[in-house]
Design an enzyme around this catalytic site. Sequence first.
Site, PDB file in Angstrom:
ATOM      1  N   GLN A 179      -5.105 -13.700 -11.685  1.00  0.00           N
ATOM      2  CA  GLN A 179      -4.734 -12.768 -12.643  1.00  0.00           C
ATOM      3  C   GLN A 179      -3.048 -11.834 -13.255  1.00  0.00           C
ATOM      4  OE1 GLN A 179      -6.013  -9.574  -9.612  1.00  0.00           O
ATOM      5  NE2 GLN A 179      -4.654  -7.662 -10.602  1.00  0.00           N
ATOM      6  N   LEU A 184       0.873  -1.012  -0.053  1.00  0.00           N
ATOM      7  CA  LEU A 184       0.358   0.240  -0.036  1.00  0.00           C
ATOM      8  C   LEU A 184       0.829   1.170  -0.406  1.00  0.00           C
ATOM      9  CD1 LEU A 184      -3.269  -1.081   2.551  1.00  0.00           C
ATOM     10  CD2 LEU A 184      -2.814  -0.963   0.334  1.00  0.00           C
ATOM     11  N   ILE A 199      -3.332   9.205  -7.891  1.00  0.00           N
ATOM     12  CA  ILE A 199      -2.547  10.330  -6.400  1.00  0.00           C
ATOM     13  C   ILE A 199      -1.300  10.180  -7.133  1.00  0.00           C
ATOM     14  CG2 ILE A 199      -1.385  10.229  -4.235  1.00  0.00           C
ATOM     15  CD1 ILE A 199      -4.379  10.979  -4.872  1.00  0.00           C
ATOM     16  N   PRO A 225      -0.207   5.787  -0.193  1.00  0.00           N
ATOM     17  CA  PRO A 225      -1.010   6.986  -0.251  1.00  0.00           C
ATOM     18  C   PRO A 225      -2.110   6.842  -1.419  1.00  0.00           C
ATOM     19  CG  PRO A 225       1.433   8.156   0.128  1.00  0.00           C
ATOM     20  CD  PRO A 225       1.746   6.429  -0.404  1.00  0.00           C
ATOM     21  N   GLY A 226      -1.896   6.604  -2.451  1.00  0.00           N
ATOM     22  CA  GLY A 226      -2.635   6.243  -3.351  1.00  0.00           C
ATOM     23  C   GLY A 226      -4.185   5.551  -2.812  1.00  0.00           C
ATOM     24  N   HIS A 227      -3.337   4.326  -1.737  1.00  0.00           N
ATOM     25  CA  HIS A 227      -4.125   3.509  -1.545  1.00  0.00           C
ATOM     26  C   HIS A 227      -5.442   4.471  -0.375  1.00  0.00           C
ATOM     27  CE1 HIS A 227      -1.898   0.519  -3.657  1.00  0.00           C
ATOM     28  NE2 HIS A 227      -2.806  -0.115  -4.249  1.00  0.00           N
ATOM     29  N   ASP A 267      -6.157   2.379 -12.007  1.00  0.00           N
ATOM     30  CA  ASP A 267      -6.489   1.173 -14.058  1.00  0.00           C
ATOM     31  C   ASP A 267      -6.873   1.110 -14.403  1.00  0.00           C
ATOM     32  OD1 ASP A 267      -4.018  -0.748 -12.388  1.00  0.00           O
ATOM     33  OD2 ASP A 267      -4.760  -0.119 -11.172  1.00  0.00           O
ATOM     34  N   GLN A 275      -8.351  -2.081 -15.857  1.00  0.00           N
ATOM     35  CA  GLN A 275      -9.464  -2.239 -14.652  1.00  0.00           C
ATOM     36  C   GLN A 275     -10.841  -2.347 -14.774  1.00  0.00           C
ATOM     37  OE1 GLN A 275      -6.706  -4.147 -12.102  1.00  0.00           O
ATOM     38  NE2 GLN A 275      -8.016  -3.160 -10.648  1.00  0.00           N
TER      39      GLN A 275
END
Length: 268
Positions: free
Chosen positions: A50, A22, A165, A24-26, A139, A142
């Site tokens: 995947q 993880l 981010i 900061p985007g998460h 993504d 996705q």
Amino acid sequence: MQLEPVNAANQKIALVPTMGALHPGHVSLIKAAQQIADFVVCSVFVNPTQFTDPKDLEKYPRPVEHDIRMLEEAGCDLVFMPSVTEMYPQQEQWHIDLGSAEFLLEGAYRKGHYQGVTQIVKKLFDAVQPHKALFGQKDYQQVLMIQNMVQYFNLPIEIVTCPIIREQDGLAMSSRNIHLSAADREHALVLSKALDFVKTNFEQQSVQALEAQASAMIRETPGVELDYFTIVDGTTLEPQEDKQAKNLVALVAAKVGHTRLIDNMLLS
């Protein structure tokens, strides 16, 4: 902790599915989830179905303690970290119609990838039963495939897309960035620079000229191998040259050193 009491209280549940490592985007997804739901679940699961390259699966980062600490600090209500045997207790066949966009761009480079993605996301949805699920725009394809899967099964789940981010220098945050050397990290900046160039010059130049110049910028950067840079219809992912069209998006994928990166930018 079970989710029954949450459901019994008619609280809205939001799910943030991740593969861990993880950043900061998460965390931004967790924060966004807290604004639109009463209870936030984050799943951490490196999904084997995947990965089209076994070596890619093997080297995918799994810093579990770091991830749990980040989620605690972000105020996530529940962390769901199932094992592979829990999610795949037996061999199973999975193939659904995700539309023609499945086979374009990432789908062409990573055949079967989005079948594996939708397979695990459906399992996570079944386990958590969320009202909303949040994904990052980075993504882009996705998210589109997951939206198609939700329509395919007619699931009562709202898919929420959150903005990319970026690091201060423009690099899109990604769990794969950990594999970049210092030189790779510098070279990788050309992806966001090329996208910025297209955004800045969008009104003045044709789609064809923008794609050509952005592609040249990337190809001229040492250590970067371009897979594609394209401007497409954001719903079909088909090439789109009409700048008046709605929902245009520029998408790029390239190998930087030994690491494959993707990025995108909404144009209209």
